[in-house]
Design an enzyme around this catalytic site. Structure first.
Site, mmCIF file in Angstrom:
data_model
loop_
_atom_site.group_PDB
_atom_site.id
_atom_site.type_symbol
_atom_site.label_atom_id
_atom_site.label_comp_id
_atom_site.label_asym_id
_atom_site.label_seq_id
_atom_site.Cartn_x
_atom_site.Cartn_y
_atom_site.Cartn_z
ATOM 1 N N ASP A 81 -7.299 -0.512 -2.968
ATOM 2 C CA ASP A 81 -5.602 -1.607 -2.434
ATOM 3 C C ASP A 81 -5.770 -0.949 -1.176
ATOM 4 O OD1 ASP A 81 -3.370 -2.329 -2.029
ATOM 5 O OD2 ASP A 81 -2.489 -2.425 -3.786
ATOM 6 N N ASP A 92 -1.370 -6.328 3.641
ATOM 7 C CA ASP A 92 -1.516 -5.434 2.081
ATOM 8 C C ASP A 92 -2.605 -5.966 0.769
ATOM 9 O OD1 ASP A 92 -0.945 -3.802 -0.292
ATOM 10 O OD2 ASP A 92 1.139 -4.663 -0.358
ATOM 11 N N HIS A 164 6.210 -7.612 -3.871
ATOM 12 C CA HIS A 164 7.222 -6.936 -2.846
ATOM 13 C C HIS A 164 7.163 -8.251 -1.550
ATOM 14 C CE1 HIS A 164 4.267 -4.883 -1.072
ATOM 15 N NE2 HIS A 164 3.754 -5.079 -2.132
ATOM 16 N N HIS A 172 8.313 -1.708 0.790
ATOM 17 C CA HIS A 172 8.886 -2.242 0.088
ATOM 18 C C HIS A 172 10.299 -3.221 0.231
ATOM 19 C CE1 HIS A 172 5.809 -0.462 -2.449
ATOM 20 N NE2 HIS A 172 5.931 -1.666 -3.226
ATOM 21 N N GLU A 197 0.991 -9.576 -5.665
ATOM 22 C CA GLU A 197 -0.245 -9.095 -6.846
ATOM 23 C C GLU A 197 -0.022 -8.957 -8.127
ATOM 24 O OE1 GLU A 197 0.620 -4.424 -6.165
ATOM 25 O OE2 GLU A 197 2.421 -5.445 -5.297
ATOM 26 N N GLU A 290 -4.274 -9.357 -4.398
ATOM 27 C CA GLU A 290 -3.287 -9.450 -4.168
ATOM 28 C C GLU A 290 -3.336 -9.811 -2.845
ATOM 29 O OE1 GLU A 290 -1.396 -5.462 -3.060
ATOM 30 O OE2 GLU A 290 0.725 -6.477 -2.311
HETATM 31 MN MN MN Z 1 -1.140 -3.177 -2.801
HETATM 32 MN MN MN Z 2 1.758 -4.554 -2.763
#
Ligand code: MN
Ligand code: MN
Length: 305
Positions: A81, A92, A164, A172, A197, A290
């Site tokens: 990630d 992300d 998020h 976030h 995700e 994600e």
């Molecule tokens: Mn992530």
């Molecule tokens: Mn994330």
């Protein structure tokens, strides 16, 4: 804004692809995370958060500490990630791969099939979520789509992990994107960036804190008597004020003992927030996929494709 989202997305997805080839028997986890982080910087982007590498029942929030001796074993279920940031606009993205090697020495064919299905399930959850995401839709509808897709594999999503919203320099940004129908009727708007995700597991779908803290976020200025702690706090304020940072970056700068003492004091006084690695029960496996998307009138643009 959109240009920067597209740019950071391209960088993150390219590095995700290259780095995933390193996930094989015998590779040190620290070599992978340092590769990812240095490639992000080389590309001209900034690191949006420490590269997370979470193995098997660990779902998220592990990154290598300094001198991490952890190695991948053939058949490990590895979540990679990573996040890149251009002008503060974040990509992300995460992928799950099985560590390459003599997998059948560690797992039976039935286990290998199950692991592949767990990985497929989170990918199916993400696809269903992306097909659902558009302006005017409630976030719980995305969660319902994720849950339904994962349920078809007779597996569970992780109920207490969410995607998020993203804002400039803010990983976030307040809105959660659930992985089941949590009845959150927040309505998505055109132009909003979100990270979706889904996590899938053969466990119950509930993660708990596990020992150790490797990732931190700056919270607030606090007074400290110890010079060392003051210096580390100042450094964090100057370099990592907005997005999460790695304990390893601090110990690289201040030495292992002093860095760790300061991190402990800063966390104890709530000047920084320590994230615990999150894990399912031992013996279960967790996958994650994600993407970052920008919400459009009739759908969404995936920036990390
Ligand atoms: Mn992530
Ligand atoms: Mn994330």
């Amino acid at each position: 804004m959109m240009e920067s989202y597209i740019e950071s997305g391209k960088i993150a997805s390219k590095i995700r692809g290259e780095a995933s080839k390193m996930i094989k028997d015998g590779t040190l986890v620290i070599d992978l995370v340092e590769y990812v982080e240095s490639e992000i910087l080389k590309s001209g982007a900034e690191i949006a958060f420490p590269c997370n590498v979470s193995i098997n029942e660990i779902a998220a929030h592990y990154t290598s500490p300094a001198n991490d001796k952890t190695k991948f074993k053939a058949g490990d279920m590895v979540k990679l990630d990573l996040g890149a940031m251009v002008d503060g606009y974040i990509a992300d993205t995460a992928i799950t791969v099985i560590a390459d090697g003599n997998i059948d020495e560690n797992y039976t064919q039935d286990e290998i099939n199950l692991h592949e299905e767990i990985i497929e399930a989170s990918a199916a959850g993400l696809e269903a979520a992306i097909a659902t995401a558009r302006a005017g839709i409630e976030v719980s509808k995305i969660g319902a789509a994720v849950h339904e897709a994962i349920s078809e594999y007779k597996l569970n999503p992780i109920f207490n992990l969410t995607g998020h919203s993203l804002e400039q320099n803010n990983l976030h940004a307040g809105i959660s994107i659930p992985n089941y129908d949590n009845h959150d009727n927040f309505i998505l708007e055109e132009g909003q960036a979100i990270a979706i995700e889904p996590f899938a597991t053969n466990g119950e779908g509930w993660v708990n804190d596990s020992p150790g803290h490797y990732i931190f976020s700056y919270l607030a200025n606090k007074p400290f008597r110890m010079k060392n702690t003051q210096r580390v706090l100042k450094y964090i304020q100057n370099n990592h004020r907005y997005v999460p940072f790695s304990g390893r970056w601090i110990t690289d700068e201040f030495g292992e003992r002093r860095g760790n003492i300061a991190l402990k004091q800063l966390a104890g006084a709530m000047a920084i927030y320590p994230y615990a690695p999150l894990r399912e029960k031992k013996g279960y496996f967790v996958s994650q996929k994600e993407h970052t998307v920008v919400i459009e009138k009739e759908g969404c643009t995936v920036t990390t494709i």
